[in-house]
Scaffold this motif. Structure first.
Motif, mmCIF file in Angstrom:
data_model
loop_
_atom_site.group_PDB
_atom_site.id
_atom_site.type_symbol
_atom_site.label_atom_id
_atom_site.label_comp_id
_atom_site.label_asym_id
_atom_site.label_seq_id
_atom_site.Cartn_x
_atom_site.Cartn_y
_atom_site.Cartn_z
ATOM 1 N N UNK A 145 3.070 -18.787 -12.562
ATOM 2 C CA UNK A 145 1.458 -19.580 -13.077
ATOM 3 C C UNK A 145 0.319 -18.235 -12.811
ATOM 4 N N UNK A 146 0.376 -17.427 -12.670
ATOM 5 C CA UNK A 146 -0.557 -16.207 -12.169
ATOM 6 C C UNK A 146 -0.906 -15.942 -10.860
ATOM 7 N N UNK A 147 -0.588 -16.692 -9.922
ATOM 8 C CA UNK A 147 -0.687 -17.094 -8.466
ATOM 9 C C UNK A 147 0.152 -15.963 -7.454
ATOM 10 N N UNK A 148 0.056 -14.986 -8.177
ATOM 11 C CA UNK A 148 1.145 -14.107 -6.846
ATOM 12 C C UNK A 148 0.782 -12.507 -6.133
ATOM 13 N N UNK A 149 -0.902 -12.890 -6.618
ATOM 14 C CA UNK A 149 -1.119 -11.514 -6.120
ATOM 15 C C UNK A 149 -1.555 -11.219 -4.781
ATOM 16 N N UNK A 150 -2.296 -10.487 -4.061
ATOM 17 C CA UNK A 150 -2.749 -10.182 -2.986
ATOM 18 C C UNK A 150 -3.678 -8.526 -3.045
ATOM 19 N N UNK A 151 -4.270 -9.214 -1.595
ATOM 20 C CA UNK A 151 -5.435 -8.507 -1.421
ATOM 21 C C UNK A 151 -5.299 -8.198 0.446
ATOM 22 N N UNK A 152 -5.210 -6.930 0.876
ATOM 23 C CA UNK A 152 -5.097 -6.595 2.041
ATOM 24 C C UNK A 152 -5.575 -5.345 2.454
ATOM 25 N N UNK A 153 -6.403 -5.412 3.689
ATOM 26 C CA UNK A 153 -7.216 -4.235 4.533
ATOM 27 C C UNK A 153 -6.610 -3.788 5.608
ATOM 28 N N UNK A 154 -6.115 -2.497 5.378
ATOM 29 C CA UNK A 154 -5.638 -2.915 7.012
ATOM 30 C C UNK A 154 -6.193 -2.613 7.646
ATOM 31 N N UNK A 155 -5.531 -3.572 9.350
ATOM 32 C CA UNK A 155 -6.793 -3.751 10.088
ATOM 33 C C UNK A 155 -7.110 -1.991 11.105
ATOM 34 N N UNK A 156 -8.224 -2.308 11.276
ATOM 35 C CA UNK A 156 -8.608 -0.130 11.889
ATOM 36 C C UNK A 156 -8.174 0.131 12.908
ATOM 37 N N UNK A 157 -7.076 -0.220 13.560
ATOM 38 C CA UNK A 157 -6.701 0.056 14.793
ATOM 39 C C UNK A 157 -5.145 0.233 14.309
ATOM 40 N N UNK A 158 -5.008 0.143 13.055
ATOM 41 C CA UNK A 158 -3.343 0.405 12.635
ATOM 42 C C UNK A 158 -3.559 2.601 12.975
ATOM 43 N N UNK A 159 -1.882 1.985 13.914
ATOM 44 C CA UNK A 159 -1.645 3.222 14.086
ATOM 45 C C UNK A 159 -1.470 4.753 12.743
ATOM 46 N N UNK A 160 -1.558 5.608 12.727
ATOM 47 C CA UNK A 160 -1.213 6.556 12.183
ATOM 48 C C UNK A 160 -2.500 6.232 10.559
ATOM 49 N N UNK A 161 -3.417 5.993 10.344
ATOM 50 C CA UNK A 161 -4.374 6.216 9.464
ATOM 51 C C UNK A 161 -5.744 7.375 9.650
ATOM 52 N N UNK A 162 -5.467 8.049 10.859
ATOM 53 C CA UNK A 162 -6.152 9.001 11.032
ATOM 54 C C UNK A 162 -5.701 10.269 10.219
ATOM 55 N N UNK A 163 -4.677 10.201 9.890
ATOM 56 C CA UNK A 163 -4.523 11.047 9.059
ATOM 57 C C UNK A 163 -3.586 10.891 8.100
#
Lengths: 397, 157
Positions: free
Chosen positions: A62-80
């Motif tokens: 029915x087309x309802x299979x999408x997602x949108x996600x924002x990684x939490x700012x404190x997620x480890x590993x995002x500084x590189x």
């Protein structure tokens, strides 16, 4: 061919969030849980249940299979630099990967560095004109190349790109691309020029671009600062063309994956569009271009007019998603002799009865069963041991 | 009448979406308008939903995302959240913008019922209003907050 167990996609948005979708054809109404992993560590999960008209249009439930996600700012590993993976929780099926570039840092020394580079450039020119050396022995070339590498490292550390500022190149992000075009980015500037040349054709041909970073030039990581929607995969081990090719073939989302070698020309927008149209009419197949340096007597038959165009623009390898899934990856055992690895793949395809076309440029050579680029003795021995029984010309080569 | 499931079964860490596609009417006990595409409005001053997780329960952070119904005629909305009778949190919202309601849930606040730990969440929204009563369209539902997503996240330590 069996129906795929799970379909899905993952994209990075310009604002740093991620969107995508996933759907199981056999269970069309089921809402799946998507895990987003950062460098293989679970960061965030969501039920993929957002309505997307494009999915509905394509008949995905029915087309309802999408997602949108924002990684939490404190997620480890995002500084590189970080590899973001999308996984369906219950089956563990991975359906999308995105290499997220490291955040750029400010470069207070950048203009000064540019000024020094210009001065040193002028100095080398003076040196060359004062004492013209032999072309190959020109010491300034060696110095310039050494300085260039140093400047590149400094610029990369400072988050500055080697290309001039300008508006960003926006690559298309088709939901179901007809074509995945991939190449290895050994040097940042050359890669940037190639992306700029490819971009108009990609949009016309409903194609996506996949760039493999072998880690040779640190500035390659800065490409995403100027190129939106760039999918870049890191060949961490710098394992060469075969490994890079396998990465691109495995991670491309296009129905057909087109591998551009280092020495083939970058196709113009018109050529890419014509190629995509020609391929759309062609049966599923494995295509080998001029870089493969291989031809088979049984594929010298004239190609149908609708698919003759690729011979004029050059490519290393073009393979259908389904064909690649059936054949498996290129054999890394051939090392640097990727011509033999392509040949090996082609022969495996022939054994499986996959329709095979070898497209050569400028004219398909005839008469020989196999031609190949210079290859190491070990690679040859492997190739002969595997395929020598098939053809006396291979055994005796 | 639409059948309403007793509980909304939640897996800690997974974002659930209000609206027709995911949560639908699961666990939406009372005080809710019908699920729409991607969101669910309250309808009335009190809305209740029942959530369930698998024991053993650890400390969890409940986050609810959505947007308050705020207009010139109704400049603020207030929400008080109760869980199994405990007062969990209070928010006064005066900006019509995406808003996160965050509250920590202690393990002892949950009720264990066989293979489930359940919590009845009661949202008290005294300033719910019918848009048509304040000349803001024809909607006759009593609105306070447009609920978009919720998640129960484990709290480290």
């Amino acid at each position: 061919m069996a129906e795929p167990a799970l379909l899905g996609d993952l994209r990075e948005r310009p604002d740093g969030s991620f969107d995508g979708w996933c759907w199981v054809p056999g269970r069309p109404q089921e809402r799946l849980i998507v895990d987003l992993l950062v460098n293989d560590t679970l960061a965030i999960s969501m039920v993929a249940a957002i309505f997307r008209r494009d999915l509905q249009t394509r008949g995905y439930g029915d087309g309802r299979h999408g997602f949108v996600l924002r990684l939490p700012a404190n997620t480890e590993g995002l500084d590189s630099e970080a590899l973001i993976t999308a996984r369906e929780r219950r089956s563990g099926h991975i359906f999308g990967r995105v290499l997220r570039a490291a955040p750029a840092v400010s470069a207070p020394g950048g203009p000064a560095l540019d000024r020094v580079e210009r001065q040193v450039d002028a100095l080398w020119q003076d040196l060359d004109s004062a004492r013209p050396p032999p072309e190959a022995e020109r010491p300034s070339q060696r110095l310039r190349s050494a300085f260039g590498t140093l400047a590149g490292r400094l610029r990369a550390q400072a988050g500055r790109a080697p290309w001039p500022d300008g508006p960003p190149i926006v690559l298309p992000a088709p939901v179901s691309p007809a074509l995945t075009v991939a190449f290895v980015a050994r040097a940042a500037e050359a890669a940037f020029a190639r992306i700029a040349a490819l971009a108009p054709g990609l949009a016309l041909a409903r194609a996506e671009l996949l760039v493999i970073d072998p880690g040779i030039d640190p500035e390659v990581a800065l490409l995403s600062s100027r190129v939106r929607n760039l999918r870049m995969l890191r060949d961490g081990a710098a394992a060469g063309v075969i490994a890079a090719c396998n990465l691109a073939l495995a991670h491309g989302a296009g129905e057909r994956r087109l591998w551009l070698g280092d020495t083939v020309a970058t196709p113009s927008a018109a050529a890419l569009l014509a190629l995509a149209r020609a391929l759309a009419k062609a049966p599923p197949a494995l295509w080998l271009g001029p870089e493969a340096a291989i031809s088979f007597a049984d594929v010298d038959a004239p190609l149908p007019p609708a698919v003759s165009l690729p011979a004029r623009f050059g490519m290393a390898l073009c393979v259908d998603r389904a064909v690649f899934a059936e054949l498996g990856p290129l054999d890394p055992g051939f090392g640097a002799a990727h011509g033999l690895a392509y040949a090996d793949l082609a022969l495996r395809a022939r054994l499986l009865g996959v329709d095979l076309r070898a497209v050569m440029e400028p004219e398909p050579p005839t008469g020989a069963a196999v031609e190949f680029a210079p290859a190491s003795t070990a690679a040859w021995a492997l190739f002969r041991s595997r395929w020598g029984a098939l053809d006396p010309l291979i055994a005796g080569a | 009448m639409t059948r309403r499931d007793s509980f909304l079964e939640c897996e800690p860490g997974v974002i659930r979406l209000f609206g027709a596609a995911d949560i639908g009417t699961k666990g939406m006990v009372s005080g809710w308008s019908g699920p729409e595409e991607g969101h669910n409005w309250n309808d009335g001053v009190e809305a209740a939903c029942a959530v369930a997780v698998k024991p053993p329960v650890t400390r969890l952070m409940l986050s609810v995302m959505g947007e308050p119904y705020v207009t010139r005629a109704r400049p603020a909305q207030e929400i008080t959240l109760y869980g199994n009778g405990y007062r969990l949190g209070f928010w006064r919202l005066s900006a019509r913008a995406e808003t996160a309601l965050l509250v920590a849930l202690e393990p002892e606040w949950w009720l264990e019922r066989g293979a489930k730990a359940v919590m009845r969440l009661m949202l008290h929204m005294p300033h719910s209003v019918r848009p048509k009563d304040i000349n803001d369209g024809q909607d006759s539902r009593e609105l306070a907050f447009c609920y978009r997503s919720m998640c129960l996240r484990p709290i480290a330590g």
